[in-house]
Scaffold this active site. Structure first.
Site, PDB file in Angstrom:
ATOM      1  N   ASN A  42       0.840  -1.197   0.000  1.00 38.10           N
ATOM      2  CA  ASN A  42       0.000   0.000   0.000  1.00 38.10           C
ATOM      3  C   ASN A  42       0.881   1.256   0.000  1.00 38.10           C
ATOM      4  O   ASN A  42       1.969   1.285   0.599  1.00 38.10           O
ATOM      5  CB  ASN A  42      -1.029   0.007   1.131  1.00 38.10           C
ATOM      6  CG  ASN A  42      -0.478  -0.299   2.506  1.00 38.10           C
ATOM      7  OD1 ASN A  42       0.597  -0.866   2.659  1.00 38.10           O
ATOM      8  ND2 ASN A  42      -1.217   0.079   3.534  1.00 38.10           N
ATOM      9  N   GLU A  44       0.345   5.302   0.549  1.00 33.50           N
ATOM     10  CA  GLU A  44      -0.581   6.348   0.981  1.00 33.50           C
ATOM     11  C   GLU A  44      -0.137   7.716   0.476  1.00 33.50           C
ATOM     12  O   GLU A  44       0.935   7.862  -0.143  1.00 33.50           O
ATOM     13  CB  GLU A  44      -0.697   6.303   2.511  1.00 33.50           C
ATOM     14  CG  GLU A  44      -1.279   4.959   2.957  1.00 33.50           C
ATOM     15  CD  GLU A  44      -1.460   4.826   4.455  1.00 33.50           C
ATOM     16  OE1 GLU A  44      -0.901   5.640   5.222  1.00 33.50           O
ATOM     17  OE2 GLU A  44      -2.181   3.892   4.854  1.00 33.50           O
ATOM     18  N   ASN A  45      -0.977   8.704   0.725  1.00 32.74           N
ATOM     19  CA  ASN A  45      -0.736  10.042   0.199  1.00 32.74           C
ATOM     20  C   ASN A  45      -1.294  11.072   1.174  1.00 32.74           C
ATOM     21  O   ASN A  45      -2.295  10.804   1.853  1.00 32.74           O
ATOM     22  CB  ASN A  45      -1.426  10.181  -1.166  1.00 32.74           C
ATOM     23  CG  ASN A  45      -1.013  11.435  -1.904  1.00 32.74           C
ATOM     24  OD1 ASN A  45      -1.568  12.508  -1.695  1.00 32.74           O
ATOM     25  ND2 ASN A  45      -0.038  11.313  -2.762  1.00 32.74           N
ATOM     26  N   ALA A  46      -0.671  12.234   1.203  1.00 34.31           N
ATOM     27  CA  ALA A  46      -1.144  13.309   2.074  1.00 34.31           C
ATOM     28  C   ALA A  46      -2.591  13.686   1.750  1.00 34.31           C
ATOM     29  O   ALA A  46      -3.343  14.111   2.626  1.00 34.31           O
ATOM     30  CB  ALA A  46      -0.231  14.527   1.944  1.00 34.31           C
ATOM     31  N   TYR A  48      -5.504  11.861   1.341  1.00 32.63           N
ATOM     32  CA  TYR A  48      -5.767  10.453   1.699  1.00 32.63           C
ATOM     33  C   TYR A  48      -6.380   9.586   0.597  1.00 32.63           C
ATOM     34  O   TYR A  48      -5.935   8.457   0.397  1.00 32.63           O
ATOM     35  CB  TYR A  48      -6.642  10.375   2.960  1.00 32.63           C
ATOM     36  CG  TYR A  48      -6.005  10.877   4.237  1.00 32.63           C
ATOM     37  CD1 TYR A  48      -4.688  11.364   4.264  1.00 32.63           C
ATOM     38  CD2 TYR A  48      -6.721  10.877   5.434  1.00 32.63           C
ATOM     39  CE1 TYR A  48      -4.109  11.826   5.440  1.00 32.63           C
ATOM     40  CE2 TYR A  48      -6.149  11.332   6.621  1.00 32.63           C
ATOM     41  CZ  TYR A  48      -4.848  11.816   6.616  1.00 32.63           C
ATOM     42  OH  TYR A  48      -4.278  12.259   7.770  1.00 32.63           O
ATOM     43  N   CYS A  53      -4.230   0.570  -2.306  1.00 34.58           N
ATOM     44  CA  CYS A  53      -4.049  -0.675  -1.546  1.00 34.58           C
ATOM     45  C   CYS A  53      -2.993  -1.568  -2.201  1.00 34.58           C
ATOM     46  O   CYS A  53      -2.760  -1.505  -3.415  1.00 34.58           O
ATOM     47  CB  CYS A  53      -5.353  -1.456  -1.481  1.00 34.58           C
ATOM     48  SG  CYS A  53      -6.639  -0.715  -0.473  1.00 34.58           S
ATOM     49  N   GLU A  55      -3.122  -4.773  -2.812  1.00 39.50           N
ATOM     50  CA  GLU A  55      -3.670  -5.722  -3.793  1.00 39.50           C
ATOM     51  C   GLU A  55      -3.818  -5.076  -5.159  1.00 39.50           C
ATOM     52  O   GLU A  55      -3.436  -5.643  -6.185  1.00 39.50           O
ATOM     53  CB  GLU A  55      -5.049  -6.227  -3.343  1.00 39.50           C
ATOM     54  CG  GLU A  55      -5.048  -6.970  -2.026  1.00 39.50           C
ATOM     55  CD  GLU A  55      -5.312  -6.067  -0.834  1.00 39.50           C
ATOM     56  OE1 GLU A  55      -4.773  -4.941  -0.781  1.00 39.50           O
ATOM     57  OE2 GLU A  55      -6.066  -6.492   0.056  1.00 39.50           O
ATOM     58  N   CYS A  86     -10.119  -5.113   0.915  1.00 35.62           N
ATOM     59  CA  CYS A  86     -11.250  -4.173   1.000  1.00 35.62           C
ATOM     60  C   CYS A  86     -12.217  -4.424  -0.160  1.00 35.62           C
ATOM     61  O   CYS A  86     -11.910  -5.153  -1.117  1.00 35.62           O
ATOM     62  CB  CYS A  86     -10.756  -2.725   0.994  1.00 35.62           C
ATOM     63  SG  CYS A  86     -10.312  -2.094  -0.641  1.00 35.62           S
ATOM     64  N   CYS A  89     -10.911  -3.532  -3.728  1.00 39.14           N
ATOM     65  CA  CYS A  89      -9.961  -4.525  -4.244  1.00 39.14           C
ATOM     66  C   CYS A  89     -10.682  -5.805  -4.654  1.00 39.14           C
ATOM     67  O   CYS A  89     -10.328  -6.422  -5.657  1.00 39.14           O
ATOM     68  CB  CYS A  89      -8.883  -4.817  -3.212  1.00 39.14           C
ATOM     69  SG  CYS A  89      -7.726  -3.440  -3.012  1.00 39.14           S
TER      70      CYS A  89
HETATM   71  N1  THU Z   1      -5.178  -1.573   2.822  1.00 39.43           N
HETATM   72  C1  THU Z   1      -4.612  -2.390   1.897  1.00 39.43           C
HETATM   73  O1  THU Z   1      -3.594  -2.054   1.284  1.00 39.43           O
HETATM   74  N2  THU Z   1      -5.191  -3.581   1.654  1.00 39.43           N
HETATM   75  C2  THU Z   1      -6.214  -4.108   2.406  1.00 39.43           C
HETATM   76  O2  THU Z   1      -6.588  -5.240   2.175  1.00 39.43           O
HETATM   77  C3  THU Z   1      -6.830  -3.315   3.468  1.00 39.43           C
HETATM   78  C4  THU Z   1      -6.402  -1.890   3.533  1.00 39.43           C
HETATM   79  C5  THU Z   1      -4.501  -0.317   3.152  1.00 39.43           C
HETATM   80  C6  THU Z   1      -5.160   0.946   2.749  1.00 39.43           C
HETATM   81  C7  THU Z   1      -4.520   1.926   3.725  1.00 39.43           C
HETATM   82  O3  THU Z   1      -3.242   2.294   3.219  1.00 39.43           O
HETATM   83  C8  THU Z   1      -4.308   1.113   4.978  1.00 39.43           C
HETATM   84  O4  THU Z   1      -4.334  -0.242   4.562  1.00 39.43           O
HETATM   85  C9  THU Z   1      -5.350   1.353   6.047  1.00 39.43           C
HETATM   86  O5  THU Z   1      -6.620   1.230   5.543  1.00 39.43           O
END
Ligand code: THU
Length: 130
Positions: A42, A44-46, A48, A53, A55, A86, A89
């Site tokens: 995963n 992330e970014n400022a 959000y 993710c 996957e 999630c 995904c």
């Molecule tokens: N996230 C994933 O990368 N995969 C998942 O299966 C669940 C959630 C990430 C998204 C975010 O960067 C962090 O987990 C918290 O939600």
């Protein structure tokens, strides 16, 4: 790559996760029908919602390299709970691999496996648009 090696590849990606906001690293390793493996973490970014993710990172990497036939994905987390994908995904998995095997790992390296129809029943897919 063996199933254990695929799990190790997903776990290794936990160290690549860019998670300054959630502090929740996720790693993924995707096995294609021809045995090719693509990994993701995963990011992330400022801003959000711009984050991605693990996957989808792995799946989009595979598609960009010309692979759309997937058999299995391992999703690794570091928490007590098994790291399940999630909803977004799951829908992306459905596009390419309606019967994908999804192996979810917890921080202890224990696994719980699902099929995509178990995680996304009565799903909508590309054939609905034919
Ligand atoms: N996230 C994933 O990368 N995969 C998942 O299966 C669940 C959630 C990430 C998204 C975010 O960067 C962090 O987990 C918290 O939600």
């Amino acid at each position: 790559m063996t199933r254990e090696e695929l799990k190790a590849a997903a776990i290794a990606m936990l160290d690549r996760a860019y998670v300054p906001y959630s502090r929740f690293p996720v790693g993924a390793a995707l096995e294609c029908a021809d045995g090719t493996v693509y990994t993701g973490c995963n990011v992330e970014n400022a801003s959000y919602p711009a984050g991605l993710c693990a996957e989808r990172n792995a799946i989009f990497h595979a598609v960009a390299e010309g692979h759309t036939d997937f058999v299995r994905i391992v999703v690794a987390g570091r928490s007590e709970d098994f790291c399940v994908p999630c909803g977004i995904c799951r829908q992306v998995m459905r596009e390419f691999a309606p019967n994908l095997e999804i192996v979810c790992l917890n921080g202890a390296g224990e696994e719980q496996s699902f099929t995509l129809p178990e995680l996304l029943p009565h799903s909508f897919g590309p054939e609905f648009l034919q």
